[in-house]
Design a protein around this motif. Structure first.
Motif, PDB file in Angstrom:
ATOM      1  N   LYS A   1      -6.494   3.978  -7.246  1.00  0.00           N
ATOM      2  CA  LYS A   1      -5.061   3.758  -6.968  1.00  0.00           C
ATOM      3  C   LYS A   1      -4.258   3.767  -8.280  1.00  0.00           C
TER       4      LYS A   1
ATOM      5  N   THR B   1       0.839  -1.204   0.000  1.00  0.00           N
ATOM      6  CA  THR B   1       0.000   0.000   0.000  1.00  0.00           C
ATOM      7  C   THR B   1       0.879   1.261   0.000  1.00  0.00           C
ATOM      8  N   ASP B   2       0.618   2.130  -0.985  1.00  0.00           N
ATOM      9  CA  ASP B   2       1.548   3.233  -1.231  1.00  0.00           C
ATOM     10  C   ASP B   2       1.713   4.146  -0.012  1.00  0.00           C
TER      11      ASP B   2
ATOM     12  N   GLU C   1      -9.715   0.150  -6.295  1.00  0.00           N
ATOM     13  CA  GLU C   1      -8.504  -0.109  -7.093  1.00  0.00           C
ATOM     14  C   GLU C   1      -8.280   0.901  -8.217  1.00  0.00           C
TER      15      GLU C   1
END
Ligand code: F6P
Length: 547
Positions: free
Chosen positions: A513, A211-212, A510
């Motif tokens: 993202k 996860t960024d 998603e």
């Protein structure tokens, strides 16, 4: 399975709609002096859930329970404690109930009882907590740890952050817990400004470890630590990981010996009972973490073994189906009258909205009825002075859920009396309001003339008849909190079963993202960007001009 709205009993419920709506809450209570005792349900000896101030009757409740039977809720509940593939789009089970089973219990998935591995990991967590609490785990300067910074987001943040805040009166281990989740560096920077690197332990929590936000914050924390200690070999004294992805943990530079594991069958938003709860155990003590698990397990047993007609999570879910799918009330307000529960609405937002904000059923067909409600809320009494006006007189009806505790941890009896008095008053005002005759009499008593009364009265009339639920516990302690969280988990699950949706995936997050990754690249380039829609191109240009 036939969709909810095609079920004969759902059709029958719709026929009740007009009749139920025609009857006000005032009438219901006037006609039935036993209404409270018939609609107030017990969970053990510590929790009562009052569902009497809802627009429903015994017949509706009975029909909803029959509907749940028709929709095979009983086998679905049983499957929640063993082999299942509820999360069919990811080919995964949902078995978070195993995380709080006692040692010796059994939850078999793919032929393997997972409970022993759960307890093996709990034992590792306990041993680690004991080392930290005993001052044996030391930072680069040889000093004990005083601050724990959890770096994670969503389910790897909200649960532990909410619980540590909720149980703040139990923070007696000499460990301060901090939570960093946001991509906005403001959060990381402000936490780092308050901690001493030599005494700080970072817990990098991420189910995927990709996860960024979490990786960006973890890398920045690592650089900050290295800058302080100046020695790469010392960094490991300050970083542990919680994940299901050992390879990614290692690649990040955390030895898997310093990784606490959980499993693919634990959804992020159901994960606080796993190693994701490490900050809870560190801040509150491992035995408190165990009490939290025990409370959740008690709720699991209640879900599993109580007839639907008395089953609190099932009833809450059925009530929401009634409110959302029959009465058309698509929002739920959560109002804990406990300042320490200030993160509870945010926690429930992820739990319910990420689980049940779905538009296709288990066959991938578009659903033709409403699914997850908009969940929101704020602690009382603060909310009363902000948005309760809309709850009382607005054009939309929002079912309210009040959560209160009979005893306070603080020795301020006047505050607590007033807090609870306010909570009870809100539910009363919502239900019974104030009619025109009462308003006119009050205004007359204040000495207003007929003309002024006629002008003012409409604004002061409170129609009432607005539904609410009150959950009352004896006190806010680890056990009760565990039960309360599990109650909402199960409500969410039961809703999902009736809506025939997958409550355990989250594909909707998603696309954003992926798009963000492209836009981040564009932001790093000072040139003109033209590859997007004109709004995005325009905003990018403005950001670049101003940066
Ligand atoms: O983006 C949504 C989400 O995947 C949540 O479901 C999850 O709780 C959160 O991100 C964090 O994910 P992870 O624990 O893998 O970092």
């Amino acid at each position: 399975m036939t969709s909810l709205v095609q079920q004969p009993r759902f059709v029958a419920l719709q026929e009740f709609k007009q009749r139920e709506q025609a009857m006000s809450l005032s009438q219901r209570f006037a006609e039935d002096p036993e209404r409270f005792s018939r609609f107030c349900f017990a969970f053990g000896s510590h929790m009562r859930v009052d569902l009497s101030r809802q627009h429903w009757s015994n017949e509706v409740l009975a029909l909803l329970c029959e509907l749940a039977r028709d929709m095979k809720l009983a086998p679905a509940i049983e499957a929640l404690f063993g082999d299942n593939r509820f999360n069919h789009t990811e080919g995964r089970a949902a078995l978070h109930t195993a995380l709080r089973m006692p040692a010796g219990a059994s939850a078999v998935l793919d032929g393997v009882n997972v409970v022993p591995q759960v307890h093996a990991e709990l034992a590792r967590l306990r041993a680690f907590c004991e080392r930290v609490h005993a001052g044996e785990w030391r930072g680069f300067g040889g000093q004990p740890i005083t601050d724990v910074v959890n770096i994670g987001i969503g389910g790897s943040d909200l649960g532990p952050a909410m619980v540590v805040e909720a149980l703040a009166p139990y923070l007696d281990r000499g460990i301060r817990a901090h939570f960093v989740s946001n991509m906005d560096a403001a959060q990381l920077a402000s936490v780092l400004a308050t901690v001493d690197p030599a005494r700080t332990l970072f817990v990098v929590s991420s189910k995927t470890f990709t996860t960024d936000e979490t990786m960006t914050n973890a890398r920045a924390a690592r650089a900050w630590l290295l800058a302080a200690c100046g020695d790469e070999t010392q960094v490991k004294k300050h970083f542990v990981a919680v994940s299901t992805n050992a390879a990614a943990v290692q690649e990040f530079g955390i030895d898997t010996e310093q990784m606490f594991e959980f499993w693919s069958w634990v959804g992020g938003r159901f994960s606080l009972w796993s190693a994701i709860g490490l900050p809870i155990a560190l801040a509150l003590g491992f035995e408190r973490f165990e009490q939290l698990l025990a409370g959740a397990h008690e709720m699991d047993e209640h879900l599993r073994h109580t007839p639907f007609e008395q089953n609190v999570p099932v009833l809450l879910a059925l009530l929401s189906i009634w409110n959302i799918n029959v009465l058309g009330l698509t929002s739920e307000g959560i109002f804990p009258y406990s300042h320490h529960l200030k993160r509870f609405p945010a926690y429930l937002q992820q739990l319910n909205m990420e689980s049940n904000g779905k538009g296709v059923n288990s066959l991938g067909e578009k659903v033709t009825h409403n699914t997850g409600p908009v969940v929101w809320g704020e602690v009382g009494t603060n909310g009363q002075h902000a948005f309760f006006q809309l709850l009382h007189q607005g054009s939309q009806v929002v079912p309210a859920e009040f959560i209160g505790f009979a005893r306070s941890t603080y020795d301020y009896p006047e505050h607590h009396r007033k807090l609870l008095g306010n909570m009870l008053a809100q539910a009363q005002a919502l239900a019974f309001g104030k009619n025109r005759t009462q308003v006119e009499a009050e205004l007359a008593a204040e000495g207003l003339n007929t003309e002024a009364i006629a002008r003012l009265a409409p604004s002061k009339v409170m129609d009432g008849n607005r539904p609410s639920t009150t959950m009352l516990c004896d006190e806010l302690n680890p056990h009760n909190l565990g039960a309360l969280i599990a109650l909402y988990e199960h409500k969410t699950f039961v809703q999902g079963v009736l809506w025939n949706i997958n409550s355990f995936d989250q594909w909707g997050v998603e696309l954003g993202k992926k798009l963000a990754a492209r836009l981040i690249t564009d932001l790093a380039d000072d040139g003109v960007t033209t590859r997007h829609d004109s709004a995005t191109n325009g905003l990018l240009a403005q950001i670049k001009a101003w940066k």
